[in-house]
Design a protein around this motif. Structure first.
Motif, PDB file in Angstrom:
ATOM      1  N   TYR A 152       0.831  -1.161   0.116  1.00  0.00           N
ATOM      2  CA  TYR A 152      -0.080   0.013  -0.274  1.00  0.00           C
ATOM      3  C   TYR A 152       0.949   1.246   0.193  1.00  0.00           C
ATOM      4  O   TYR A 152       1.975   1.158   0.154  1.00  0.00           O
ATOM      5  CB  TYR A 152      -0.823   0.005   1.178  1.00  0.00           C
ATOM      6  CG  TYR A 152      -0.390   0.251   2.492  1.00  0.00           C
ATOM      7  CD1 TYR A 152      -0.055   1.555   3.087  1.00  0.00           C
ATOM      8  CD2 TYR A 152       0.080  -1.018   3.281  1.00  0.00           C
ATOM      9  CE1 TYR A 152       0.406   1.697   4.141  1.00  0.00           C
ATOM     10  CE2 TYR A 152       0.545  -0.779   4.555  1.00  0.00           C
ATOM     11  CZ  TYR A 152       0.688   0.704   5.205  1.00  0.00           C
ATOM     12  OH  TYR A 152       1.378   0.810   6.195  1.00  0.00           O
ATOM     13  N   TRP A 153       0.266   2.370  -0.259  1.00  0.00           N
ATOM     14  CA  TRP A 153       0.677   3.650  -0.231  1.00  0.00           C
ATOM     15  C   TRP A 153      -0.123   4.564   0.495  1.00  0.00           C
ATOM     16  O   TRP A 153      -1.234   4.511  -0.015  1.00  0.00           O
ATOM     17  CB  TRP A 153       1.193   4.096  -1.727  1.00  0.00           C
ATOM     18  CG  TRP A 153       1.827   5.594  -1.638  1.00  0.00           C
ATOM     19  CD1 TRP A 153       3.123   5.962  -1.317  1.00  0.00           C
ATOM     20  CD2 TRP A 153       1.088   6.848  -1.592  1.00  0.00           C
ATOM     21  NE1 TRP A 153       3.455   7.128  -1.104  1.00  0.00           N
ATOM     22  CE2 TRP A 153       2.199   7.784  -1.453  1.00  0.00           C
ATOM     23  CE3 TRP A 153       0.018   7.231  -1.842  1.00  0.00           C
ATOM     24  CZ2 TRP A 153       1.887   9.161  -1.751  1.00  0.00           C
ATOM     25  CZ3 TRP A 153      -0.537   8.512  -1.852  1.00  0.00           C
ATOM     26  CH2 TRP A 153       0.626   9.486  -1.757  1.00  0.00           C
ATOM     27  N   ASN A 154       0.492   5.190   1.471  1.00  0.00           N
ATOM     28  CA  ASN A 154      -0.605   5.967   1.959  1.00  0.00           C
ATOM     29  C   ASN A 154      -0.073   7.325   2.656  1.00  0.00           C
ATOM     30  O   ASN A 154       0.888   7.356   3.327  1.00  0.00           O
ATOM     31  CB  ASN A 154      -1.295   5.430   3.570  1.00  0.00           C
ATOM     32  CG  ASN A 154      -2.366   5.785   4.066  1.00  0.00           C
ATOM     33  OD1 ASN A 154      -2.471   6.971   4.344  1.00  0.00           O
ATOM     34  ND2 ASN A 154      -3.395   4.982   4.584  1.00  0.00           N
ATOM     35  N   LYS A 155      -0.536   8.577   2.324  1.00  0.00           N
ATOM     36  CA  LYS A 155       0.001   9.826   2.459  1.00  0.00           C
ATOM     37  C   LYS A 155      -0.236  10.197   3.885  1.00  0.00           C
ATOM     38  O   LYS A 155       0.428  11.172   4.559  1.00  0.00           O
ATOM     39  CB  LYS A 155      -0.620  10.909   1.637  1.00  0.00           C
ATOM     40  CG  LYS A 155       0.115  12.087   1.732  1.00  0.00           C
ATOM     41  CD  LYS A 155       1.668  12.268   1.375  1.00  0.00           C
ATOM     42  CE  LYS A 155       2.089  13.700   1.682  1.00  0.00           C
ATOM     43  NZ  LYS A 155       3.564  13.553   1.657  1.00  0.00           N
ATOM     44  N   GLY A 156      -1.154   9.432   4.670  1.00  0.00           N
ATOM     45  CA  GLY A 156      -1.320   9.932   6.034  1.00  0.00           C
ATOM     46  C   GLY A 156      -2.849  10.458   6.137  1.00  0.00           C
ATOM     47  O   GLY A 156      -3.365  10.608   5.209  1.00  0.00           O
ATOM     48  N   PRO A 157      -3.361  10.789   7.304  1.00  0.00           N
ATOM     49  CA  PRO A 157      -4.685  11.341   7.527  1.00  0.00           C
ATOM     50  C   PRO A 157      -4.799  12.674   6.828  1.00  0.00           C
ATOM     51  O   PRO A 157      -3.628  13.337   6.924  1.00  0.00           O
ATOM     52  CB  PRO A 157      -4.906  11.448   9.069  1.00  0.00           C
ATOM     53  CG  PRO A 157      -3.911  10.350   9.519  1.00  0.00           C
ATOM     54  CD  PRO A 157      -2.654  10.480   8.659  1.00  0.00           C
ATOM     55  N   GLY A 158      -5.832  12.958   6.403  1.00  0.00           N
ATOM     56  CA  GLY A 158      -6.256  14.448   5.655  1.00  0.00           C
ATOM     57  C   GLY A 158      -5.651  14.482   4.254  1.00  0.00           C
ATOM     58  O   GLY A 158      -5.095  13.715   3.607  1.00  0.00           O
TER      59      GLY A 158
END
Length: 201
Positions: A152-158
């Motif tokens: 997965y790739w996740n920029k983070g919350p928001g």
């Protein structure tokens, strides 16, 4: 060996897909291991709601179903929306539900001896939840889920950049994708050599 990648982005072709871009890393790793890979984008298909393999005239799912039966490996790629898989990913899972009652000539579920994994992208937290929802359903259908069969790739919350807008985190996601591909192929080869038995009566 064959693989099918179902990209469940909300974007129809030819719009660039962040999820498709990360899935491409897994495709490349599979192809390097001699796997023939077919990719479909759910948003390009007519997939009526339902839990039958064929919902009637105009339904594109029967063609995808045949692709699944011709492949030993399935990768479902989904963005994260509100912490959940995309609506297209849910539709794919609903259409695959029919496979629970479909059996081969030996009375085994048709998904037996096939492996599956998940690719997930998003700007918000929830990748592990998306992965667990999708792999849980695929396991119910009869697919084997190898160890670490995801990336997965996740920029983070928001809010933030999309996968295609930044190089941040790409190295880890690609490395994890290569491990995913290796594990999918290894377990698929093991199942080919030692098939699962039909469920007991």
């Amino acid at each position: 060996m064959r693989a099918v990648v179902i990209n469940c982005t909300l974007k129809a072709s030819p719009e660039p897909s962040n999820t498709g871009a990360l899935a491409g890393e897994v495709v490349k790793a599979l192809e390097e291991r001699g796997v023939t890979v077919d990719t479909v984008r759910a948003a390009d298909l007519n997939l009526p709601p339902g839990v039958r393999t064929d919902m009637g005239p105009g339904d594109d799912w029967p063609r995808v179903h045949e692709m699944l039966l011709d492949a030993e490996i399935l990768v479902v790629a989904s963005p994260t929306w509100a912490g959940h898989p995309s609506s297209f990913a849910q539709r794919v899972i609903e259409r695959m539900d029919a496979m629970i009652s479909e059996t081969d000539g030996d009375g085994r579920p048709v998904a037996y001896d096939r492996v599956a994994g998940v690719v997930c992208t998003g700007n918000e937290d929830g990748a592990h939840h998306v992965i667990s929802e999708i792999t849980g359903a695929l396991g119910d259908f009869g697919y084997t889920i190898p160890a670490q069969a995801w990336t997965y790739w996740n920029k983070g919350p928001g809010p933030g950049d999309d996968y295609l807008d930044t190089d941040e985190g790409h190295g880890w996601a690609a490395k994890t994708g290569r491990a995913m591909a290796a594990n999918l192929v290894t377990v698929a080869e093991a199942l080919a050599a030692h098939p699962l038995q039909a469920p007991p009566e």
